[in-house]
Write a protein that holds these residues in place. Structure first.
Motif, mmCIF file in Angstrom:
data_model
loop_
_atom_site.group_PDB
_atom_site.id
_atom_site.type_symbol
_atom_site.label_atom_id
_atom_site.label_comp_id
_atom_site.label_asym_id
_atom_site.label_seq_id
_atom_site.Cartn_x
_atom_site.Cartn_y
_atom_site.Cartn_z
ATOM 1 N N VAL A 173 0.826 -1.200 0.000
ATOM 2 C CA VAL A 173 0.000 0.000 0.000
ATOM 3 C C VAL A 173 0.864 1.256 0.000
ATOM 4 O O VAL A 173 0.557 2.233 -0.682
ATOM 5 C CB VAL A 173 -0.958 -0.014 1.201
ATOM 6 C CG1 VAL A 173 -1.683 1.312 1.340
ATOM 7 C CG2 VAL A 173 -1.960 -1.149 1.059
ATOM 8 N N THR A 201 0.616 4.136 -2.882
ATOM 9 C CA THR A 201 -0.009 5.419 -2.569
ATOM 10 C C THR A 201 0.961 6.540 -2.222
ATOM 11 O O THR A 201 0.596 7.700 -2.268
ATOM 12 C CB THR A 201 -0.937 5.264 -1.344
ATOM 13 O OG1 THR A 201 -0.155 4.852 -0.214
ATOM 14 C CG2 THR A 201 -2.034 4.250 -1.613
ATOM 15 N N MET A 226 -8.505 7.762 0.796
ATOM 16 C CA MET A 226 -8.416 7.188 -0.544
ATOM 17 C C MET A 226 -8.911 5.758 -0.528
ATOM 18 O O MET A 226 -8.717 5.037 0.431
ATOM 19 C CB MET A 226 -6.965 7.193 -1.028
ATOM 20 C CG MET A 226 -6.425 8.566 -1.360
ATOM 21 S SD MET A 226 -4.667 8.442 -1.845
ATOM 22 C CE MET A 226 -4.712 7.141 -3.094
ATOM 23 N N LEU A 274 -8.737 1.932 -1.653
ATOM 24 C CA LEU A 274 -7.754 0.957 -2.100
ATOM 25 C C LEU A 274 -8.509 -0.112 -2.871
ATOM 26 O O LEU A 274 -9.300 -0.850 -2.296
ATOM 27 C CB LEU A 274 -7.056 0.317 -0.904
ATOM 28 C CG LEU A 274 -6.225 1.263 -0.043
ATOM 29 C CD1 LEU A 274 -5.740 0.540 1.191
ATOM 30 C CD2 LEU A 274 -5.042 1.797 -0.840
ATOM 31 N N CYS A 283 -0.188 11.497 4.125
ATOM 32 C CA CYS A 283 -0.181 11.445 2.664
ATOM 33 C C CYS A 283 0.992 12.244 2.088
ATOM 34 O O CYS A 283 1.570 13.080 2.771
ATOM 35 C CB CYS A 283 -1.498 11.959 2.106
ATOM 36 S SG CYS A 283 -1.705 13.744 2.201
#
Lengths: 139, 139
Positions: A101, A105, B87, B89, B120
DNA sequence: TTATTTGCAAATCATTTGCCCGAAG
DNA sequence: CTTCGGGCAAATGATTTGCAAATAA
């Protein structure tokens, strides 16, 4: 013994067909379209009750006591939404997912969790009323 | 620019070595052993701040907007603990786990969730202060 | 009838905020 | 000095609870 009430039925139906996580306030607003004089207290009471009966699956997995840091063995939990009992689930770990992940991302990932919600065997048996002592949580 | 403070350092150290999910109140009690006159407001402010900096990984995965029912495509989320962005996945689903866990535990399972927490890419760049606008959540 | 559920309002609880002071840089 | 962070207390927001009246069984 539990009696049925129009209020509870309307709330249950609403929750059953709702896609997102509704707030109690939102449920209140929606339900008032059918029962204009329902009170917010009733909405809270019934959500809580429905949770304790395992009727509501729309509630989030909030409260999953999940945690992860270097020192601790990662493991997941299953929570009884009626009595609040939490059991460990051993033998399942998805650690490798974090790297996947992160790569996908660009996040700096601090932890992840896997949690299950349901009603435990003990609570499934006894239909005794009013032991729902946990906070209403929808998120 | 951010100044260091004894209060924040003590809180961070405490959280780093705490195994369970502490409540804000518990943190308050503990920290007062070192800084007897710290205020509860300061505890809240700093927890929130540390979360927004990605320093605290002990926080739970609460708020993962996870849900599951027959009509919906199950999917998981990753949440930025600084700006709150969520977000999806896609391409990962662990549906089969539910049956395994049900068989192993005897629970009537209503749903499960998988969630990731982190900071992020956007937030990792900018070190700008005080944009932490999300509620303190420890659980 | 009688026990449960409701509506309403007041109470509680957790969290946030404003303001002024003390401290870090 | 000049801000930033803290202590305090008041404000806010969400949830719960007590109580008398309404309702299901």
């Amino acid at each position: 013994m539990r009696r049925r009430s129009k209020q509870r039925e309307v709330i249950l139906n609403l929750l059953k067909r709702t896609k997102s996580h509704p707030s109690a306030e939102w449920v209140y607003t929606e339900v008032r379209k059918e029962i204009p004089n329902i009170s917010l207290g009733t909405v809270y009471r019934n959500i809580k009750l429905l949770q304790s009966m395992g009727e509501v699956s729309e509630i989030s997995c909030e409260g999953d006591e999940c945690r992860f840091d270097g020192n601790t063995i990662l493991h997941y939990h299953i929570t009884c939404q009626r009595c609040g009992k939490i059991m460990d689930l051993d033998g399942i770990v998805l650690q490798s997912l974090e790297e996947r992940v992160a790569a996908a991302t660009g996040f700096k990932i601090t932890n992840h969790c896997v949690g299950f919600k349901g009603v435990c065997p003990d609570c499934l048996e006894q239909s005794s009323p009013e032991r729902y002592k946990y906070k209403v949580r929808l998120y």
